[in-house]
Write a protein that holds these residues in place. Structure first.
Motif, mmCIF file in Angstrom:
data_model
loop_
_atom_site.group_PDB
_atom_site.id
_atom_site.type_symbol
_atom_site.label_atom_id
_atom_site.label_comp_id
_atom_site.label_asym_id
_atom_site.label_seq_id
_atom_site.Cartn_x
_atom_site.Cartn_y
_atom_site.Cartn_z
ATOM 1 N N UNK A 149 0.873 -1.370 -0.045
ATOM 2 C CA UNK A 149 -0.091 -0.102 -0.187
ATOM 3 C C UNK A 149 0.744 1.144 -0.183
ATOM 4 N N UNK A 150 1.970 1.342 0.795
ATOM 5 C CA UNK A 150 2.713 2.469 0.700
ATOM 6 C C UNK A 150 4.048 2.486 -0.073
ATOM 7 N N UNK A 151 4.250 1.690 -0.682
ATOM 8 C CA UNK A 151 5.719 1.623 -1.412
ATOM 9 C C UNK A 151 5.752 2.911 -2.385
ATOM 10 N N UNK A 152 4.680 2.993 -3.261
ATOM 11 C CA UNK A 152 4.631 4.224 -4.325
ATOM 12 C C UNK A 152 4.639 5.509 -3.526
ATOM 13 N N UNK A 153 4.099 5.714 -2.295
ATOM 14 C CA UNK A 153 4.027 6.701 -1.773
ATOM 15 C C UNK A 153 5.180 7.157 -1.166
ATOM 16 N N UNK A 154 5.786 6.098 -0.531
ATOM 17 C CA UNK A 154 7.245 6.086 0.378
ATOM 18 C C UNK A 154 8.506 6.508 -0.953
ATOM 19 N N UNK A 155 8.246 5.689 -2.073
ATOM 20 C CA UNK A 155 9.370 6.193 -2.877
ATOM 21 C C UNK A 155 9.333 7.523 -3.509
ATOM 22 N N UNK A 156 8.210 8.194 -3.758
ATOM 23 C CA UNK A 156 8.033 9.433 -4.179
ATOM 24 C C UNK A 156 8.586 10.426 -3.080
ATOM 25 N N UNK A 157 8.216 9.925 -1.710
ATOM 26 C CA UNK A 157 8.725 10.765 -0.531
ATOM 27 C C UNK A 157 10.250 10.803 -0.448
ATOM 28 N N UNK A 158 11.002 9.516 -0.625
ATOM 29 C CA UNK A 158 12.256 9.546 -0.766
ATOM 30 C C UNK A 158 12.805 10.281 -1.761
ATOM 31 N N UNK A 159 12.522 10.364 -2.926
ATOM 32 C CA UNK A 159 13.113 11.039 -4.232
ATOM 33 C C UNK A 159 12.738 12.585 -3.662
#
Length: 230
Positions: A149-159
């Motif tokens: 559920x959170x992978x896409x949002x977390x990847x965006x946040x890390x970038x």
């Protein structure tokens, strides 16, 4: 071309500082975010509400404002200037790390909290019906769902965190952007140093995306194997 190469070699002198800012802030922010999300999820009432409101306020103000408050505002306080905290707040680098970590905590904790509540309750109840302990239920049923559920949002946040490390140059940290800005001020060349800095950030972003995807694949596979074993 020779000019760009020369500028590139000079700007790369700030790469280690940029990467250190990024990695330290990412790790610190993740730990703080996990703690904040845990409090919001498992502690109800006033404490949970206070933490949520604090995270909301941090997300609601520009990161540059947070950085300026930490770097220019906190050092004027007596409790900072007259204690060991002065060694931290007198350093532009550690002020930038603190700012980035705090903002990363606010956004990542919300991603974690949202990912947890998106986990189907039937999935959790099925795990409990098998006699699994609380930790086993979290490891087998909740964590894999949170990752999905959170992978896409977390990847965006890390970038986003990677790119916002560029704000550190505003408090005299000589990172990639700091060197590019110094060259621009010294030579009055605008495009060349900024293009080189932009290319470096793009490369870091691409590598970060690949690393996160690899880690996600490994964790997802290992989590599925554990679930099948149980």
């Amino acid at each position: 071309m020779d000019l760009i190469i020369a500028y590139g070699q000079e700007i790369l002198g700030g790469l280690s500082t940029t990467l250190t800012l990024f990695i330290v802030s990412l790790c610190t922010g993740f730990v703080l975010a996990a703690t904040s999300a845990f409090i919001q999820i498992y502690f109800g009432g006033l404490l949970s509400q206070v933490v949520w409101n604090l995270m909301f306020c941090i997300r609601g103000v520009p990161m540059l404002l947070v950085l300026y408050v930490i770097y220019y505002g906190f050092p004027v306080l007596a409790i900072i200037r007259e204690t060991f905290l002065w060694h931290i707040f007198s350093s532009p680098f550690w002020c930038a790390v603190l700012c980035l970590s705090i903002v990363e905590m606010a956004y990542t904790s919300e991603i974690m909290r949202g990912s947890y509540f998106q986990t189907p309750k039937e999935q959790i109840e099925a795990a409990k019906s098998l006699g699994l302990s609380g930790f086993q239920t979290f490891r087998v049923a909740i964590l894999p769902a949170m990752l999905r559920n959170g992978f896409a949002a977390y990847t965006t946040e890390v970038i986003m965190l990677c790119k916002t490390t560029a704000l550190a140059f505003t408090v005299t940290v000589m990172d990639v952007m700091g060197y590019a800005n110094e060259i621009r001020s010294r030579t009055l060349d605008v495009y060349e140093p900024l293009l080189v800095a932009g290319a470096i950030y793009i490369c870091i972003t691409i590598i970060t995306r690949i690393v996160l995807s690899t880690i996600f694949s490994l964790v997802a596979v290992s989590g599925r194997d554990r679930a099948e074993a149980l």
